[in-house]
Design a protein around this motif. Structure first.
Motif, PDB file in Angstrom:
ATOM      1  N   ASN A 194     -14.489  -2.321   9.686  1.00  0.00           N
ATOM      2  CA  ASN A 194     -13.390  -1.372   9.503  1.00  0.00           C
ATOM      3  C   ASN A 194     -13.665  -0.099  10.310  1.00  0.00           C
ATOM      4  N   ALA A 195     -12.680   0.765  10.370  1.00  0.00           N
ATOM      5  CA  ALA A 195     -12.775   1.939  11.246  1.00  0.00           C
ATOM      6  C   ALA A 195     -13.911   2.872  10.859  1.00  0.00           C
ATOM      7  N   LYS A 196     -14.212   2.957   9.565  1.00  0.00           N
ATOM      8  CA  LYS A 196     -15.267   3.861   9.111  1.00  0.00           C
ATOM      9  C   LYS A 196     -16.647   3.351   9.505  1.00  0.00           C
TER      10      LYS A 196
ATOM     11  N   LYS B 163     -11.832   1.139  15.840  1.00  0.00           N
ATOM     12  CA  LYS B 163     -10.734   1.885  15.233  1.00  0.00           C
ATOM     13  C   LYS B 163      -9.460   1.737  16.078  1.00  0.00           C
TER      14      LYS B 163
ATOM     15  N   LYS C  22     -15.204  -5.853   5.714  1.00  0.00           N
ATOM     16  CA  LYS C  22     -15.497  -4.423   5.607  1.00  0.00           C
ATOM     17  C   LYS C  22     -16.391  -3.876   6.726  1.00  0.00           C
TER      18      LYS C  22
ATOM     19  N   SER D 241       0.677   3.888   1.727  1.00  0.00           N
ATOM     20  CA  SER D 241       1.030   4.349   3.074  1.00  0.00           C
ATOM     21  C   SER D 241       2.212   3.559   3.633  1.00  0.00           C
TER      22      SER D 241
ATOM     23  N   THR E 143      -1.983  -6.132   8.052  1.00  0.00           N
ATOM     24  CA  THR E 143      -1.706  -4.689   8.126  1.00  0.00           C
ATOM     25  C   THR E 143      -1.638  -4.258   9.591  1.00  0.00           C
TER      26      THR E 143
ATOM     27  N   CYS F 294      -5.936  -5.468   1.893  1.00  0.00           N
ATOM     28  CA  CYS F 294      -6.711  -4.658   2.829  1.00  0.00           C
ATOM     29  C   CYS F 294      -6.131  -3.253   2.813  1.00  0.00           C
ATOM     30  N   HIS F 295      -6.980  -2.269   2.606  1.00  0.00           N
ATOM     31  CA  HIS F 295      -6.511  -0.897   2.470  1.00  0.00           C
ATOM     32  C   HIS F 295      -6.599  -0.119   3.777  1.00  0.00           C
ATOM     33  N   GLU F 296      -6.637  -0.848   4.884  1.00  0.00           N
ATOM     34  CA  GLU F 296      -6.736  -0.184   6.182  1.00  0.00           C
ATOM     35  C   GLU F 296      -5.869  -0.918   7.189  1.00  0.00           C
TER      36      GLU F 296
ATOM     37  N   ARG G 176       0.840  -1.196   0.000  1.00  0.00           N
ATOM     38  CA  ARG G 176       0.000   0.000   0.000  1.00  0.00           C
ATOM     39  C   ARG G 176       0.877   1.249   0.000  1.00  0.00           C
TER      40      ARG G 176
END
Length: 429
Positions: A304-306, A312, A301, A122, A419, A348-350, A120
């Motif tokens: 996730n944090a959102k 989070k 999903k 980040s 991650t 995973c993008h988080e 990723r």
């Protein structure tokens, strides 16, 4: 327990491999040699070489940087052969260290660009040294002791094929030197810049553990032998302080709803979330009881944090016992066994997610009449070492156990995708 970088993981791998080569008589000899170091009551509870080694790491008699005490023990019981035959994992990091020293910042930027799509953005942004990048590639399996082909491609692309030529000679030299100098030389010569702290694990209950075991399907074959896997996992996660909820034979709508319910729930008083799914599968998907393939990432999903702010910054751990394709991890020949089988990268993008798979993407997963080996090993090793050791080390043990399955024709390697930003240790209460 504190650790930095990949050194603890390599330590546990070495200890695990040594432990597998010791018998009960040698264990008793080792325990006798530890009289005065380990209390009698603790010794009485130690029934395997691995547990003895774990106790010695707890009291710092064995550390990532000093194997001398272990070396003395092995010499005293006449097992000098174990001092040198298990050194390959750390030799890899010595070799990578030598290459990293020869790379400048411009070449590092070129390597990071070539790794776009593997990591990723980040992650790449936080990589400030060549050694950090090479270590990440090793952690994800892109570079191994037996396969430097990906590294060779990278070096060729930036015009540094000279390093790869020197690497082969350096690797041979380091191996010979380590064999001469013994176990003390197994420690890698670098110290990562940052210590990796642990996620908080102080609350009781620790969190919610959701276990979904789909055994019966509409048209797909029943997963015979899987019935006992739920109980194994329930016992383990209950012992680690989780509130365990189990489900069986969920159809598509119920599987999705179950995960959405967890996303809507308040996890403020918890430190962690765990989900285990056992079913048939194909790459990137698991099947519901009504034969619908559901993306694993879609099931992750909702927490996730959102979508679930109360989780989070907390670790969200997923373990999947399901095939991830139809290919077989072959040694030789053709297989006639049973599989959870029936191709999407696991990206995973988080942060703060962990995904453990019973197989590698594209391949079948093994299931026997008494359950899935992956579940057996996962449950036992988490129960034994979860309160004292990092999840990454435990999963390395699981992978080793899978690799040791006695099968003359086929390989059964598990895999992990993470991650996580910190260590996961389910501290004993």
């Amino acid at each position: 327990m504190t650790a930095n970088g990949d050194k603890p993981l390599q330590l546990y791998r070495i200890l695990y491999r040594i432990a597998q080569k010791l018998d009960n008589t040698e264990l008793e000899d080792l325990k006798f040699l530890c009289t005065g170091i380990i209390s009698r009551s603790t010794q009485e509870e130690i029934d395997s070489p691995l547990k003895l080694f774990m106790e010695l790491t707890k009291i710092c008699r064995i550390t990532e940087d000093d194997f001398s005490f272990l070396g003395d023990l092995l010499r005293n019981i006449g097992r000098e052969d174990l001092l040198t035959q298990l050194n390959e994992p750390l030799q890899l990091y010595r070799i990578l260290f030598g290459i990293a020293k020869e790379l400048d910042n411009t070449e590092l930027e070129g390597l990071k660009f070539l790794c776009t799509g593997i990591f990723r953005r980040s992650v790449l942004e936080h990589i400030g040294r060549p050694l950090n990048l090479l270590t990440e590639l090793a952690k994800t399996g892109r570079i191994t002791e037996d396969d430097f082909s990906f590294l060779e491609i990278l070096l060729l692309e930036i015009g540094r094929q000279d390093l790869f030529a020197e690497l082969k000679g350096a690797g041979k030299f380091l191996q010979e030197e380590t064999q001469k100098q013994g176990l003390r030389e197994l420690a890698p010569p670098f110290s990562p810049e940052e210590d990796m702290s642990s996620y908080d694990m102080s609350r009781a209950p620790r969190g919610v553990c959701v276990i979904i075991n789909n055994i019966h399907f509409e048209d797909m074959a029943e997963r015979d032998g899987a019935e006992g896997d739920t109980d194994r996992l329930r016992e383990t996660f209950d012992s680690l302080g989780f509130t365990v909820v189990t489900f069986r034979d969920l159809d598509h709508a119920k599987m999705v709803a179950t995960m959405k319910d967890q996303g809507k729930a308040d996890h403020s008083n918890y430190d962690c979330f765990v989900c285990v799914i056992m079913s048939h599968g194909t790459m990137g998907k698991v099947y519901s009881s009504d034969d619908v393939g559901i993306d694993i990432c879609e099931l992750m999903k909702p927490v996730n944090a959102k979508k679930c702010p109360s989780l989070k910054g907390k670790p969200k751990l997923f373990f999947i016992q399901a095939c991830q394709g139809e290919k077989i991890q072959r040694k030789e020949g053709f297989d006639h066994g049973e599989y959870d089988a029936k191709p999407v990268p696991f990206i995973c993008h988080e942060a703060d997610f962990f995904l453990g798979l019973a197989t590698v993407p594209g391949y079948v997963a093994r299931r026997d009449q008494d359950g899935a080996p992956y579940v057996h090993h996962l449950a036992k090793l988490l129960k034994d070492f979860g309160p004292t050791h990092d999840l990454s080390a435990i999963m390395a043990m699981v992978c080793d156990k899978m690799n040791d399955i006695h099968d003359d024709k086929f390989g059964w390697i598990s895999s992990n995708h993470s991650t996580l930003r910190k260590m996961v240790v389910f501290n004993a209460k």
